[in-house]
Design an enzyme around this catalytic site. Sequence first.
Site, PDB file in Angstrom:
ATOM      1  CG  ASP A   1      -1.791   1.161   1.449  1.00 48.88           C
ATOM      2  OD1 ASP A   1      -1.592   2.172   0.638  1.00 48.88           O
ATOM      3  OD2 ASP A   1      -2.695   1.092   2.215  1.00 48.88           O
TER       4      ASP A   1
ATOM      5  CE1 TYR B   1      -3.363  -0.849  12.069  1.00 52.57           C
ATOM      6  CE2 TYR B   1      -3.374   1.279  11.501  1.00 52.57           C
ATOM      7  CZ  TYR B   1      -3.841   0.032  11.321  1.00 52.57           C
ATOM      8  OH  TYR B   1      -4.818  -0.169  10.251  1.00 52.57           O
TER       9      TYR B   1
ATOM     10  CE  LYS C   1      -5.905  -6.140  10.742  1.00 57.72           C
ATOM     11  NZ  LYS C   1      -5.026  -6.855  12.284  1.00 57.72           N
TER      12      LYS C   1
HETATM   13  C1  F6R Z   1      -8.099  -0.366   7.848  1.00 59.06           C
HETATM   14  C2  F6R Z   1      -7.759   0.649   7.322  1.00 59.06           C
HETATM   15  C3  F6R Z   1      -8.617   1.797   7.867  1.00 59.06           C
HETATM   16  C4  F6R Z   1      -7.895   3.092   8.546  1.00 59.06           C
HETATM   17  C5  F6R Z   1      -8.851   3.993   8.803  1.00 59.06           C
HETATM   18  C6  F6R Z   1      -8.174   5.066   9.794  1.00 59.06           C
HETATM   19  O1  F6R Z   1      -7.089  -1.383   7.730  1.00 59.06           O
HETATM   20  O2  F6R Z   1      -6.727   1.013   6.419  1.00 59.06           O
HETATM   21  O3  F6R Z   1      -9.763   1.510   8.215  1.00 59.06           O
HETATM   22  O4  F6R Z   1      -7.507   2.440   9.784  1.00 59.06           O
HETATM   23  O5  F6R Z   1      -9.184   4.966   7.779  1.00 59.06           O
HETATM   24  O6  F6R Z   1      -7.231   5.716   9.096  1.00 59.06           O
HETATM   25  P1  F6R Z   1      -6.250   6.694   9.476  1.00 59.06           P
HETATM   26  O7  F6R Z   1      -5.837   6.244  10.805  1.00 59.06           O
HETATM   27  O8  F6R Z   1      -5.171   7.160   8.525  1.00 59.06           O
HETATM   28  O9  F6R Z   1      -7.158   8.100   9.533  1.00 59.06           O
HETATM   29 MG    MG Z   2      -5.182  -2.095   2.359  1.00 59.91          MG
HETATM   30 MG    MG Z   3      -4.581   1.366   3.398  1.00 65.20          MG
END
Ligand code: F6R
Ligand code: MG
Ligand code: MG
Length: 366
Positions: A12, A229, A232
Amino acid sequence: MEKITISLIKADIGSLVGHGRVHPDIIKTAEELLQKAKDEHLIIDFFVTNCGDDLELIMTHQKFIENPEIHKLAFDTFMKCAEVAKSLKLYGAGQDLLKTAFSGNIKGMGPGVCEMAFEERKSEPIVCFMADKTEPGAWNMALYKIFADPFNTPGLVIDPSMHSGFSFEVHDLFEHKKIRFSAPSEIYDLLVFIGAPARYCIKSVFRNSDNEIAAVSSTDRLSLIAGHYVGKDDPALIVRSQSGFPAIGEILEPFAFPYLVAGGMRGSHNVPLMPVSLKDAHPTRFDAPARVVALGFQLNNGKLQGPVDLFDDPAFDLARQKCNEIMDYIRKHGTFEPHRLPLDEMEYTTLPEVRKKLEKRFESLG
Ligand code: F6R
Ligand code: MG
Ligand code: MG
């Protein structure tokens, strides 16, 4: 002919909108770079695609697995694509490139790696699975059913070339150890571990009769690599099919049941795994349901004929409908388990901070 290697390397490196899908300019950039490598005969063939926000590079070559030139090609491609992502101000640009100095192997640098080498058979059908908004252990149930469950795969019972079963190499992602189990004789031991997919992942599967490689998955855990973190580590999986391996229909069958996987919103919820065609491989509602695509290729001296978009089939409509029902049901749990993951499995949590802030207010129960 020398062995053919298929390398599926994914990362990603930024997406549109939020953690949604890969931008077309990124796909184009990756295609141009891999076409150059094909013209220079470094790789035989390639296919670039995406599942949600993950850029997926499928490459064939004759340089075996963990080859520094192939890994560098993937790494340079991701770096270039990350530059494009930054110039477009895409979300999470460069996210999975945790280390930026390449030293021979892309493993442990952030991207997910899934590779296998084999002598191409008279006819070599393969399936490349790619998932978004979940984790490598998400393949455990499917792989168990494909290679060890005769109720899913009748070939285990009625095809003499599969009758001696398959062996599973399982990785302990926490202690960085591996162990091999033979099915059917050791399925109870195997299930003790792979029923805990956050920690134990099936890395590869081998045919017992000749130790031939049958399947391989990506098992890198980004959060363990980075120590915090970073999203994923959405997994990939390659499975060989037919003539002594499970049939295409046996390989796809486990996904007709949309089982629960860890992923979805903030990498911290159990959500169903929805089998979809490429056109639907972009989770929106609650950053879920987790998606899986299956692309079938027929190899021809390393050339990738295809893909056939295998879940683009109304036969999977009921699974998709069930997924939506499960989403409605499970969402009503809000921030409660078992929708929300247990505390130690959540990819990010405010608990330590809240706990610290309120430490003085906690009184002993005596
Ligand atoms: C799940 C994922 C999304 C982000 C969520 C918050 O794997 O990638 O659910 O965790 O959109 O994203 P941030 O913390 O980047 O605002
Ligand atoms: Mg992904
Ligand atoms: Mg992502």
